[in-house]
Design an enzyme around this catalytic site. Structure first.
Site, PDB file in Angstrom:
ATOM      1  N   ASP A 195       0.811  -1.214   0.000  1.00 22.72           N
ATOM      2  CA  ASP A 195       0.000   0.000   0.000  1.00 22.72           C
ATOM      3  C   ASP A 195       0.848   1.268   0.000  1.00 22.72           C
ATOM      4  O   ASP A 195       2.072   1.212   0.161  1.00 22.72           O
ATOM      5  CB  ASP A 195      -0.956  -0.001   1.204  1.00 22.72           C
ATOM      6  N   ASP A 202      -7.604  -2.499  14.278  1.00 16.70           N
ATOM      7  CA  ASP A 202      -9.003  -2.742  13.899  1.00 16.70           C
ATOM      8  C   ASP A 202      -9.151  -3.971  12.993  1.00 16.70           C
ATOM      9  O   ASP A 202     -10.186  -4.184  12.376  1.00 16.70           O
ATOM     10  CB  ASP A 202      -9.608  -1.491  13.236  1.00 16.70           C
ATOM     11  N   HIS A 211      -7.364  -4.568  10.255  1.00 15.59           N
ATOM     12  CA  HIS A 211      -7.068  -4.383   8.831  1.00 15.59           C
ATOM     13  C   HIS A 211      -5.770  -5.078   8.444  1.00 15.59           C
ATOM     14  O   HIS A 211      -4.874  -5.248   9.262  1.00 15.59           O
ATOM     15  CB  HIS A 211      -7.073  -2.896   8.422  1.00 15.59           C
ATOM     16  N   GLU A 247      -9.643  -1.729   5.379  1.00 20.15           N
ATOM     17  CA  GLU A 247     -10.325  -1.444   6.643  1.00 20.15           C
ATOM     18  C   GLU A 247     -11.589  -2.305   6.775  1.00 20.15           C
ATOM     19  O   GLU A 247     -12.064  -2.877   5.781  1.00 20.15           O
ATOM     20  CB  GLU A 247     -10.710   0.040   6.681  1.00 20.15           C
TER      21      GLU A 247
END
Ligand code: GLP
Length: 242
Positions: A67, A135, A137, A142
């Site tokens: 990413d 979270d 991810h 996400e």
């Protein structure tokens, strides 16, 4: 299928990751999927030490990063391009043209996503290194990201931006709001996956990935369907699954 390894500390976790990496580096033309964040830094240090001491070469290796932040040019000190060069690429002998990292400041971001995915499709990643967000991810996928997603643009959650603010002088306003990320389906094509998580703040995400319901609420839970995932944890990150 998960192969779970729990070690005493981060250095031992990084050694386990390196052991798996070293095996893949024996391939004629290894294709490596690489991650940013603090989790893989110990592995990268060991790759550099091994390159310096044993002459392990990366001249034929091909790399794909997961990413990049949208809006940051390569040269920005917090771009993932800079991170990868500072933490790995500048210290090994990989040719620049073998490195793939999404361009964060392209004029047409949708086109950049399509181009990145087509570059990726020409190869099969032999070993994908991953970290995990608090979270759940993976890469920048996400919660809510479809399991069949390929490279796409993602709006980052407040939690992710606040977790990553530590790299931006602790100012959340400086953390980009969007990123280009490989999708969950892109990641699942890798032959082998190693996911590294250390510290108590990862314990819930690790639980969700391994023991939670397979659901887009915890993107990492998609890995329950992958045939070859090694999960490398310290005691604190493993606290809820043991
Ligand atoms: C970032 C990256 C992820 C990484 C995660 C965890 O948001 N995009 O690829 O896995 O954070 O980072 P860390 O290893 O620093 O905890």
């Amino acid at each position: 299928m998960f192969h779970i390894i729990v070690r005493e500390n981060y250095d031992e976790v990084s050694s386990e990751a390196f052991r798996i990496m070293k095996d893949v580096l024996k391939l004629e033309r290894p294709v490596l999927g690489l991650a940013t964040g603090s989790s893989p830094v110990g592995l990268y240090k060991k790759m550099i030490a091994d390159h310096n001491t044993n002459g392990t070469s990366y001249r034929k290796a091909i790399t794909f990063n997961l990413d990049e932040y949208i809006g940051l040019p390569k040269e920005h000190e917090q771009s993932y391009w800079t991170f990868m060069h500072e933490n790995l690429f500048d210290s090994i002998d990989i040719p620049e043209e073998n490195i793939h990292i999404p361009v964060g400041d392209s004029e047409d971001e949708e086109l950049e996503c399509r181009n990145y995915e087509s570059a990726l499709e020409k190869y099969r990643i032999d070993l994908q290194i991953l970290g995990i967000g608090t979270d759940g991810h993976i890469a920048f996928n996400e919660p809510g990201t479809p399991f069949d997603s390929v490279t796409h643009i993602m709006e980052l959650t407040e939690q992710t931006r606040s977790d990553n603010a530590r790299f931006f002088d602790d100012e959340i306003a400086q953390v980009p709001t969007h990123a280009i990320t490989m999708g969950l389906a892109s990641i699942m094509r890798a032959a082998k996956i190693v996911i590294i998580a250390t510290g108590a703040n990862k314990a819930d995400a690790v639980y969700g990935m391994i023991k939670g319901e397979k659901s887009t609420d915890c993107p990492a839970s998609i890995l329950q369907d992958h045939p070859d995932v090694t999960v490398l944890l310290d005691q604190a990150a493993a606290a809820r699954i043991l």
